[in-house]
Design a protein around this motif. Structure first.
Motif, PDB file in Angstrom:
ATOM      1  N   PRO A  33      -9.071  -7.532 -17.604  1.00 28.72           N
ATOM      2  CA  PRO A  33      -8.851  -6.416 -18.307  1.00 28.72           C
ATOM      3  C   PRO A  33      -8.009  -5.636 -17.431  1.00 28.72           C
ATOM      4  O   PRO A  33      -8.147  -5.147 -16.430  1.00 28.72           O
ATOM      5  CB  PRO A  33     -10.115  -6.174 -18.690  1.00 28.72           C
ATOM      6  N   LYS A  34      -7.412  -4.562 -18.162  1.00 25.58           N
ATOM      7  CA  LYS A  34      -6.454  -3.550 -17.741  1.00 25.58           C
ATOM      8  C   LYS A  34      -7.597  -2.557 -16.938  1.00 25.58           C
ATOM      9  O   LYS A  34      -7.225  -2.052 -15.784  1.00 25.58           O
ATOM     10  CB  LYS A  34      -5.586  -2.690 -18.850  1.00 25.58           C
ATOM     11  N   GLU A  35      -8.532  -2.303 -17.607  1.00 28.85           N
ATOM     12  CA  GLU A  35      -9.378  -1.315 -16.947  1.00 28.85           C
ATOM     13  C   GLU A  35     -10.230  -1.831 -15.421  1.00 28.85           C
ATOM     14  O   GLU A  35     -10.136  -0.950 -14.439  1.00 28.85           O
ATOM     15  CB  GLU A  35     -10.861  -1.478 -17.646  1.00 28.85           C
ATOM     16  N   ASP A  36     -10.084  -3.306 -15.163  1.00 35.27           N
ATOM     17  CA  ASP A  36     -10.448  -3.683 -13.765  1.00 35.27           C
ATOM     18  C   ASP A  36      -9.266  -3.401 -12.851  1.00 35.27           C
ATOM     19  O   ASP A  36      -9.456  -2.956 -11.762  1.00 35.27           O
ATOM     20  CB  ASP A  36     -10.669  -5.134 -13.871  1.00 35.27           C
ATOM     21  N   ILE A  37      -7.995  -3.533 -13.429  1.00 30.47           N
ATOM     22  CA  ILE A  37      -6.847  -3.264 -12.544  1.00 30.47           C
ATOM     23  C   ILE A  37      -6.840  -1.721 -12.234  1.00 30.47           C
ATOM     24  O   ILE A  37      -6.404  -1.437 -10.938  1.00 30.47           O
ATOM     25  CB  ILE A  37      -5.567  -3.809 -13.224  1.00 30.47           C
ATOM     26  N   VAL A  38      -7.034  -1.059 -13.101  1.00 32.81           N
ATOM     27  CA  VAL A  38      -6.962   0.575 -12.933  1.00 32.81           C
ATOM     28  C   VAL A  38      -7.961   1.030 -11.829  1.00 32.81           C
ATOM     29  O   VAL A  38      -7.968   1.818 -11.344  1.00 32.81           O
ATOM     30  CB  VAL A  38      -6.946   1.116 -14.150  1.00 32.81           C
ATOM     31  N   ALA A  39      -9.242   0.100 -12.004  1.00 31.54           N
ATOM     32  CA  ALA A  39     -10.461   0.836 -11.293  1.00 31.54           C
ATOM     33  C   ALA A  39     -10.003   0.367  -9.840  1.00 31.54           C
ATOM     34  O   ALA A  39     -10.584   1.041  -8.769  1.00 31.54           O
ATOM     35  CB  ALA A  39     -11.541  -0.097 -11.668  1.00 31.54           C
ATOM     36  N   THR A  40      -9.278  -0.290  -9.422  1.00 32.03           N
ATOM     37  CA  THR A  40      -8.947  -0.580  -7.854  1.00 32.03           C
ATOM     38  C   THR A  40      -8.151   0.513  -7.426  1.00 32.03           C
ATOM     39  O   THR A  40      -8.443   0.843  -6.119  1.00 32.03           O
ATOM     40  CB  THR A  40      -7.783  -1.689  -7.827  1.00 32.03           C
ATOM     41  N   GLY A  41      -7.779   1.456  -8.159  1.00 34.90           N
ATOM     42  CA  GLY A  41      -7.254   2.781  -7.632  1.00 34.90           C
ATOM     43  C   GLY A  41      -5.646   2.593  -6.999  1.00 34.90           C
ATOM     44  O   GLY A  41      -4.911   3.604  -6.746  1.00 34.90           O
ATOM     45  N   THR A  42      -5.373   1.226  -6.695  1.00 38.06           N
ATOM     46  CA  THR A  42      -3.829   1.243  -6.472  1.00 38.06           C
ATOM     47  C   THR A  42      -3.234   0.111  -7.222  1.00 38.06           C
ATOM     48  O   THR A  42      -2.315  -0.269  -6.998  1.00 38.06           O
ATOM     49  CB  THR A  42      -3.972   0.340  -5.081  1.00 38.06           C
ATOM     50  N   TRP A  43      -3.791  -0.168  -8.378  1.00 41.89           N
ATOM     51  CA  TRP A  43      -3.188  -1.019  -9.433  1.00 41.89           C
ATOM     52  C   TRP A  43      -2.928  -2.169  -8.855  1.00 41.89           C
ATOM     53  O   TRP A  43      -1.812  -2.996  -9.213  1.00 41.89           O
ATOM     54  CB  TRP A  43      -2.109  -0.273 -10.075  1.00 41.89           C
ATOM     55  N   SER A  99       0.689  -1.243  -0.060  1.00 40.80           N
ATOM     56  CA  SER A  99      -0.113   0.067  -0.080  1.00 40.80           C
ATOM     57  C   SER A  99       0.852   1.222  -0.097  1.00 40.80           C
ATOM     58  O   SER A  99       0.221   2.460  -0.215  1.00 40.80           O
ATOM     59  CB  SER A  99      -0.779   0.055   1.249  1.00 40.80           C
ATOM     60  N   SER A 100       2.267   1.361   0.145  1.00 41.18           N
ATOM     61  CA  SER A 100       3.070   2.372  -0.017  1.00 41.18           C
ATOM     62  C   SER A 100       3.058   3.097  -1.194  1.00 41.18           C
ATOM     63  O   SER A 100       2.603   2.352  -2.448  1.00 41.18           O
ATOM     64  CB  SER A 100       4.484   2.178   0.319  1.00 41.18           C
ATOM     65  N   LYS A 101       3.256   4.429  -1.359  1.00 48.56           N
ATOM     66  CA  LYS A 101       3.480   5.041  -2.459  1.00 48.56           C
ATOM     67  C   LYS A 101       4.447   4.446  -3.374  1.00 48.56           C
ATOM     68  O   LYS A 101       3.936   4.407  -4.658  1.00 48.56           O
ATOM     69  CB  LYS A 101       3.632   6.568  -2.338  1.00 48.56           C
ATOM     70  N   ALA A 102       5.447   3.913  -3.119  1.00 46.63           N
ATOM     71  CA  ALA A 102       6.364   3.377  -4.111  1.00 46.63           C
ATOM     72  C   ALA A 102       5.791   1.975  -4.585  1.00 46.63           C
ATOM     73  O   ALA A 102       6.109   1.703  -5.878  1.00 46.63           O
ATOM     74  CB  ALA A 102       7.713   2.711  -3.142  1.00 46.63           C
ATOM     75  N   HIS A 103       5.032   1.033  -3.897  1.00 45.18           N
ATOM     76  CA  HIS A 103       4.502   0.119  -4.227  1.00 45.18           C
ATOM     77  C   HIS A 103       3.547   0.415  -5.342  1.00 45.18           C
ATOM     78  O   HIS A 103       3.634  -0.240  -6.371  1.00 45.18           O
ATOM     79  CB  HIS A 103       3.817  -0.748  -3.307  1.00 45.18           C
ATOM     80  N   LYS A 104       2.768   1.363  -5.067  1.00 43.63           N
ATOM     81  CA  LYS A 104       1.595   1.826  -6.166  1.00 43.63           C
ATOM     82  C   LYS A 104       2.379   2.215  -7.463  1.00 43.63           C
ATOM     83  O   LYS A 104       1.891   1.982  -8.636  1.00 43.63           O
ATOM     84  CB  LYS A 104       0.568   2.894  -5.570  1.00 43.63           C
ATOM     85  N   ASP A 105       3.383   3.364  -7.107  1.00 41.72           N
ATOM     86  CA  ASP A 105       4.042   3.746  -8.403  1.00 41.72           C
ATOM     87  C   ASP A 105       4.566   2.699  -9.132  1.00 41.72           C
ATOM     88  O   ASP A 105       4.587   2.677 -10.649  1.00 41.72           O
ATOM     89  CB  ASP A 105       5.139   4.593  -7.737  1.00 41.72           C
ATOM     90  N   ILE A 106       5.264   1.872  -8.779  1.00 37.49           N
ATOM     91  CA  ILE A 106       5.882   0.499  -9.325  1.00 37.49           C
ATOM     92  C   ILE A 106       4.941  -0.161 -10.200  1.00 37.49           C
ATOM     93  O   ILE A 106       5.173  -0.469 -11.636  1.00 37.49           O
ATOM     94  CB  ILE A 106       6.995  -0.094  -8.720  1.00 37.49           C
ATOM     95  N   ARG A 107       3.719  -0.404  -9.607  1.00 36.84           N
ATOM     96  CA  ARG A 107       2.538  -1.192 -10.359  1.00 36.84           C
ATOM     97  C   ARG A 107       2.187  -0.326 -11.331  1.00 36.84           C
ATOM     98  O   ARG A 107       1.633  -0.766 -12.437  1.00 36.84           O
ATOM     99  CB  ARG A 107       1.630  -1.570  -9.355  1.00 36.84           C
ATOM    100  N   LYS A 108       1.832   0.884 -11.130  1.00 34.57           N
ATOM    101  CA  LYS A 108       1.080   1.849 -12.094  1.00 34.57           C
ATOM    102  C   LYS A 108       2.023   1.843 -13.304  1.00 34.57           C
ATOM    103  O   LYS A 108       1.537   2.017 -14.536  1.00 34.57           O
ATOM    104  CB  LYS A 108       1.047   3.378 -11.625  1.00 34.57           C
TER     105      LYS A 108
END
Length: 522
Positions: free
Chosen positions: A466-476, A347-356
């Motif tokens: 689908p990519k859209e479902d992953i993006v929709a989580t808000g945290t990728w 849940s850290s910003k770094a984790h989210k950034d690398i997944r995004k």
């Protein structure tokens, strides 16, 4: 495939080291590496001799020079007791016949220093021999080990490689920085998924014993045999295709020897703390990365490469390694890497950034969840294989998820095989009941036919998201459990009134039985 006889011979060598006072498995494999290299030098020199004799020409490559060296007759430093000996006495085929004390002296005082001198003019592996020291404590043990190694028939390249792989399997402890040996069948799965090509430039920035590079080389030999008959491709295979880095000099020696015994003449296996150095000349240099980097260990934030911190600002090595992979890959380059589960849902910003970054800026292709016991006895950490292609312009459409539940071995510390040898590994032919014990062939078959995965429900072992479902989580979020659906079976319960009536009937039956029993006792 090693025969039982060869396995027994290797086990006897390990027992000889143990009884001779060398009990650390890493020390044993290091000393065996030195001795195998000495033996290989003699084999190469003999090959050049035979070639020159057959053609009636001078030797092109002379490993052991002509002439003599000064041999000291005793260990007494005060005595000036030298005699001239031919360099031929440094060859395995010569000194193996010496008396044990003389063999010990010549190997310790002359063969090892000679190996160190080869570093300036030989292969990358020869460079790792600088500073090598004989760690066998007694002449008798050296004599015994040399004789036992000499009795193992290693003329065939495949046998040499298998012998060394079996030796490496004896190393059963994780390193202080979280590095540990990746099981061979998991390495083979990742290599088959990526299907290396003859033109690839392959890198493992946390190479260890070079298992990924060795497996990639074997895959290419099996699937592209014509490659070694093409002069340019053969030159590329032996000198430019394989690159491995590590900051453990012992592992570098072992890894380079592993590559050499598997028939790669001059791999680039070199010292580097991959996270602590700027990636200058290596930036965007590789077309394929295969790696299982260390997940833990101390990290000096101040010495971490600044170009990696620009990608993701963190102290977590697993995230920095993902950033490193992206820096090392050329555009269009592919990667299959093992990461701990935390990378997928942290849940850290770094984790989210690398997944995004993986989802939005590149092409994320697959997440293969591994069972938690796959790295035992080294570690019980839950991991996944992440497969992606570097594009810098996106490209993720659907991400394939697979829930691997079995790899052919028990998931405890013993890791005993659940099937016969021919039913293990990624290329095994299995019947339906055996799939539950080894998912690897199914993973490869489904990966090679991803179009057929699109319609599979999320209750299945593998499915597309689908990519859209992953993006929709808000945290990728990339954890399989986020998208997997559990199919619950409907359970029909009796109505409460019926249950109560049944209980009353049972109570009445018990009461009637007690009344009848009392009447009989009167």
């Amino acid at each position: 495939m090693l025969t039982g006889a060869i396995r027994t011979q290797i086990d006897q060598i390990w027992n000889a080291f143990w009884s001779g006072g060398v009990s650390n498995p890493l020390s044993v494999i290091e000393q065996l590496t030195f001795l195998l290299f000495i033996k290989r030098l003699d084999e190469l020199h003999t090959r050049e001799e035979s070639k020159a004799e057959t053609l009636g020409v001078e030797m092109e490559r002379r490993i052991f020079p002509e002439g003599t060296f000064k041999y000291k007759l005793t260990d007494d430093p005060d005595l000036d007791d030298y005699e001239d000996r031919p360099y031929d006495h440094l060859r395995w085929s010569r000194f193996k016949n010496f008396e044990s004390r003389e063999m010990f002296r010549i190997v310790d005082k002359h063969v090892f220093p000679f190996m160190g001198s080869l570093g300036q003019k030989g292969s990358s592996f020869a460079a790792h021999m600088e500073g090598a020291r004989l760690g066998i404590p007694s002449p008798n043990l050296l004599d015994k080990v040399v004789r036992m190694l000499d009795e193992i028939d290693m003329d065939d390249r495949d046998t040499k490689g298998d012998v060394y792989e079996y030796m490496l399997s004896q190393i059963a402890s994780a390193g202080q920085n979280g590095q540990f040996r990746t099981p061979r069948h998991i390495i083979q799965l990742m290599v088959h998924l990526m299907a290396p090509k003859p033109e690839d430039v392959i890198c493992d920035p946390a190479a260890g014993t070079c298992g990924f590079l060795v497996s990639a080389g074997e895959y290419l030999r099996d699937t592209h045999p014509q490659m070694l008959r093409n002069k340019e491709q053969r030159e590329h295979f032996h000198n430019g295709m394989f690159h491995g880095f590590d900051f453990d000099t012992t592992m570098l020696r072992i890894g380079a020897m592993n590559m050499t015994l598997h028939g790669v003449d001059n791999p680039d296996v070199s010292y580097r703390d991959s996270l602590a150095e700027e990636q200058g000349s290596d930036k965007e240099a590789y077309s394929l990365i295969l790696a299982n980097p260390p997940f833990a260990g101390s990290l000096d934030y101040d010495t971490t490469a600044k170009d990696l911190l620009k990608v993701v600002k963190t102290k977590k090595t697993e995230l920095l390694f993902v950033a490193l992979f992206l820096r090392l890959l050329r555009t269009g380059g592919r990667a299959a890497v093992v990461v701990p589960d935390g990378v997928l849902f942290g849940s850290s910003k770094a984790h989210k950034d690398i997944r995004k970054m993986l989802v939005e800026d590149h092409k994320l292709e697959a997440i293969i969840k591994l069972p938690s016991g796959v790295f035992r006895p080294y570690a019980g950490v839950s991991c996944a294989i992440v497969i992606f292609t570097k594009t810098t312009i996106g490209g993720t459409e659907n991400v394939w998820f697979y829930d691997m539940t079995a790899d052919g071995f028990s998931l405890d510390d013993k890791r005993t095989s659940l099937l016969e040898d021919d039913k293990l590994g990624v290329q095994a032919q299995l019947i339906e009941d055996e799939h539950a014990k080894n998912n690897l062939p199914d993973i490869l078959a489904r990966w090679e036919n991803l179009d057929g995965e699109a319609e599979r429900p999320r209750t299945a072992q593998s499915f597309m998201v689908p990519k859209e479902d992953i993006v929709a989580t808000g945290t990728w979020d990339l954890s399989l459990n986020r998208y997997k659906e559990i199919e619950h079976e409907e359970v029909v319960h009796d109505a409460p009134k019926d249950i109560i009536d049944e209980l009353r009937a049972i109570e009445k039956e018990i009461a009637d039985g007690l009344t009848k029993l009392e009447g009989m006792l009167r």
